[in-house]
Write a protein that holds these residues in place. Structure first.
Motif, PDB file in Angstrom:
ATOM      1  N   ARG A 123       6.381 -36.343 -14.968  1.00  0.00           N
ATOM      2  CA  ARG A 123       7.700 -36.557 -16.156  1.00  0.00           C
ATOM      3  C   ARG A 123       9.205 -37.204 -15.397  1.00  0.00           C
ATOM      4  O   ARG A 123       9.598 -38.152 -16.179  1.00  0.00           O
ATOM      5  CB  ARG A 123       8.592 -35.279 -16.659  1.00  0.00           C
TER       6      ARG A 123
ATOM      7  N   THR B 119      12.246 -40.582 -16.413  1.00  0.00           N
ATOM      8  CA  THR B 119      12.572 -39.829 -16.199  1.00  0.00           C
ATOM      9  C   THR B 119      13.049 -41.374 -15.805  1.00  0.00           C
ATOM     10  O   THR B 119      14.115 -41.703 -15.808  1.00  0.00           O
ATOM     11  CB  THR B 119      13.429 -38.914 -15.787  1.00  0.00           C
ATOM     12  N   SER B 120      12.708 -41.718 -14.780  1.00  0.00           N
ATOM     13  CA  SER B 120      13.464 -42.740 -13.975  1.00  0.00           C
ATOM     14  C   SER B 120      13.111 -44.511 -14.111  1.00  0.00           C
ATOM     15  O   SER B 120      14.376 -44.505 -14.338  1.00  0.00           O
ATOM     16  CB  SER B 120      12.989 -43.074 -12.606  1.00  0.00           C
TER      17      SER B 120
ATOM     18  N   LYS C  62      13.417 -44.355 -17.534  1.00  0.00           N
ATOM     19  CA  LYS C  62      14.005 -44.575 -18.694  1.00  0.00           C
ATOM     20  C   LYS C  62      15.537 -44.207 -18.181  1.00  0.00           C
ATOM     21  O   LYS C  62      16.386 -45.336 -18.682  1.00  0.00           O
ATOM     22  CB  LYS C  62      13.401 -43.125 -19.170  1.00  0.00           C
ATOM     23  N   GLY C  63      16.183 -44.094 -17.362  1.00  0.00           N
ATOM     24  CA  GLY C  63      17.129 -43.778 -16.408  1.00  0.00           C
ATOM     25  C   GLY C  63      17.446 -45.537 -16.517  1.00  0.00           C
ATOM     26  O   GLY C  63      18.939 -46.075 -16.256  1.00  0.00           O
TER      27      GLY C  63
END
Length: 661
Positions: A613, A617-618, A620-621
């Protein structure tokens, strides 16, 4: 037609019947019952023909290579000696009786087509084991039986008892099959072949390098299949399956396979004194422990299940003292009376509407309601208790004679200690066997409560089979003197010492049990004796439906006139629970495995998934930042490029100055 051709047809016909039954079960239901009975009946007839031609003489040995497999080939081989010929007849006859009985017992069962096909496949697999001359082909039949038992024990899958029992039977037997498979490969590696004749030849010439290791690995598989301590716990729970399935498993297939395999390869085990001693100790614990447990059970089928475990212990004991003739003799006689006991018990369960002995002991007149089951079950229980002249007397005494010869040094195949172990355990088991056999008979047919329900005559298919099986239960032992050539020429007649000891102990056990029962019955209040028994929802329905519903009934209150509780005293509780062996397994194996599974699940969800996850998330950021920089303004892009170039130039100058200094 040659004997080899007939022998090939024996396992093939039930297999073809199973395939045809599965294919036509829905499209042509009228053919299901003929396809269930006729192929198995034909296989039994052909097995008789093969046995007559073999005649207890030279073994039939034929083979053809399946496919080149390297240095150790696998052959489609037949090896039929006197043991194989007789055991195949046994399997065919009992399977035919079970199929005929099932046509009446499960006549309204919607799953009967698949049930009948699985019984035929089960029979075919056992016949393959019996006739096979190659260990790998034998293993195929061995594993097919395990799969069939899983589905047949779980036939009433709507009940949690049947689902749990089928899974337990599969897992426990597979637990033994893993070392068994390793043992087969180790045996083939030492002998250089999977052919049974080649293996026996290698043993005779001293070609086995690791006899103890091989024998102990193979014994693990035998313990699982033939329900020997400590892998016997699946068999009592398997009583959740239909009664005809119980008769088939306990009499002719599955549990018989391990004993037969050991008898076939007995010279391999005899190469190791340690293995024979282990087998003797395992048989002794199995005999005595199961007899004590049978004396404490309240379910009629569980009594018979523990009885089967004990009789298998007798067979294993005979093998442990090096007498495969006595082992196979008891295997044959036990098959007749144990199949009869289970099928008669099915009739009793249908008539009484319950499988609880406590409930039956509160019904009077049950013997009059099912006279066929009453008389035939009496014959079978006398054979089980080894009362002369019933079949069980002769075969049990053959085991005790073999143990006596080994204990006294007259036979040197096994250590004398193994002989004494089997002899003492066998005599003690004879005492206990007659006790629980009489207890079952008294509590089933000598109830003192309300009149048993009258459901009319049982189907003819069921009652006829009972009388057919009563014949060998009564007379098989009297004919064995004419079959010495089939049993390696060994004398299987009892000696005076073992006959007096064994029969005397059996009579003593029965006498004490009867005296205790009479005393307790006289003290029991009339209200307790006539307490209401449970009722099934449809007492006049198909016998299979009655049995399935009986599994879910609440157990009645304890019977104050139960002689088992008085005889066992403080041992009654542990014996009724199988001496808590299942609890030991739960503590030693099930809970650690579940704990390890929970740990793996935690690591997977909380650790591995966290990194996964975080990586998502990284990414995506970073994508969001890059997307924010894409404004579409050329001046902004040029300013950023210029600023970046200035920063890079400053960094380069700073690094150069630092290097020069």
């Amino acid at each position: 037609m040659t004997t080899t051709t007939l022998a090939v047809l024996v396992p093939l016909l039930p297999f073809l019947g199973a395939v045809a039954g599965l294919l036509l079960g829905r499209t042509a239901p009228g053919f299901v019952r003929p396809l269930a009975v006729l192929p198995v009946l034909a296989a039994a007839a052909l097995a008789v023909a093969v046995a007559v031609r073999q005649g207890g003489g030279k073994a039939i040995d034929a083979a053809t290579q399946l496919t080149p497999t390297g240095s150790v080939p696998i052959d489609l081989a037949l090896y039929i000696d006197g043991f194989a010929a007789l055991v195949a007849v046994l399997v065919g006859v009992v399977a035919t009786c079970v199929q005929v009985y099932s046509t009446g017992y499960l006549r309204e069962d919607l799953r009967y087509p698949s049930y009948a096909a699985l019984v035929s496949l089960f029979t075919s697999a056992m016949l393959l084991v019996v006739y096979s001359g190659d260990l790998m082909v034998l293993l195929v039949g061995w594993e097919i039986m395990g799969i069939c038992s899983y589905f047949l024990v779980g036939h009433y899958w709507e009940t949690p008892e049947a689902r749990a029992a089928s899974l337990k039977a599969f897992l426990v037997t597979k637990l033994g099959d893993v070392p068994f498979l390793i043992g087969l490969f180790a045996l083939a590696a030492d002998a250089g072949t999977f052919r049974i004749t080649g293996v026996l030849g290698a043993v005779a010439s001293g070609g086995l390098d690791h006899p103890t290791l091989i024998a102990l690995l193979l014994l693990a598989g035998v313990a699982g299949k033939s329900a020997q301590f400590p892998l016997h716990t699946w068999l009592p729970d398997a009583m959740a399956g239909p009664t005809p399935v119980s008769a088939l498993i306990h009499a002719a297939t599955m549990v018989a396979a391990g004993i037969y395999f050991t008898a076939r390869l007995l010279p391999v085990f005899a190469e190791s004194a340690a293995a024979m001693t282990v087998l003797a100790v395992m048989a002794a614990i199995t005999m005595v422990g199961s007899a004590l447990a049978a004396l404490a059970q309240d379910d009629i089928k569980r009594v018979l299940a523990y009885s089967t475990i004990g009789q298998l212990g007798y067979m294993a004991g005979a093998l442990a003292v090096g007498d495969r003739g006595a082992a196979v003799f008891h295997l044959l006689s036990h098959a007749a009376f144990k199949a009869l006991l289970f099928l008669a018990a099915g009739t009793v369960i249908h008539a009484a509407g319950t499988n609880s002995l406590t409930a039956m002991s509160r019904m009077s007149g049950l013997a009059k309601r099912v006279p066929d089951a009453y008389w035939t079950m009496t014959v079978a229980l006398l054979a089980l208790a080894a009362i002369p002249p019933f079949a069980g007397f002769f075969s049990k005494e053959a085991v005790l004679v073999a143990a006596e010869h080994t204990a006294l040094g007259d036979r040197t195949v096994a250590p004398a200690g193994a002989g004494w172990t089997v002899l003492v355990a066998g005599l003690l088991t004879a005492l206990l066997t007659s006790a629980y056999a009489l207890r079952l008979w008294l509590r089933t047919f000598r109830g003192r409560g309300a009149e048993a329900p009258n459901h009319g005559r049982q189907p003819l298919a069921m009652t006829t089979v009972l009388w057919v099986l009563a014949i060998p239960s009564l007379g098989f032992g009297l004919t064995v003197t004419y079959l010495d050539d089939w049993f390696d020429g060994n004398a299987l007649t009892p000696t005076l010492t073992t006959a007096v000891l064994g029969t005397g102990l059996a009579v003593a056990g029965a006498a004490v049990t009867y005296a205790v029962w009479r005393t307790l019955a006289a003290r029991t209040p009339a209200a307790a004796a006539q307490a209401p028994a449970p009722h099934v929802a449809h007492p006049d329905a198909d016998a299979g439906l009655v049995e399935a519903e009986a599994l879910t009934l609440p157990q009645p209150a304890e019977d104050p006139a139960d002689p088992g509780r008085a005889l066992l005293g403080p041992l009654h509780g542990p014996a009724a629970d199988g001496f808590h062996l299942d609890a030991v397994y739960r503590t030693a194996f099930v809970r650690p495995v579940l704990a390890a599974a929970s740990l793996v699940r935690f690591l997977d969800r909380e650790v591995v998934d966290t990194y996964v996850r975080a990586a998502g998330t990284s990414a995506k950021g970073l994508g969001w930042l890059v997307r924010r920089a894409q404004t579409g303004n050329v001046q902004s892009y040029l300013s950023a490029l210029l600023a970046g170039s200035v920063v890079l130039a400053i960094v380069a100058v700073a690094l150069a100055n630092a290097a020069g200094a």
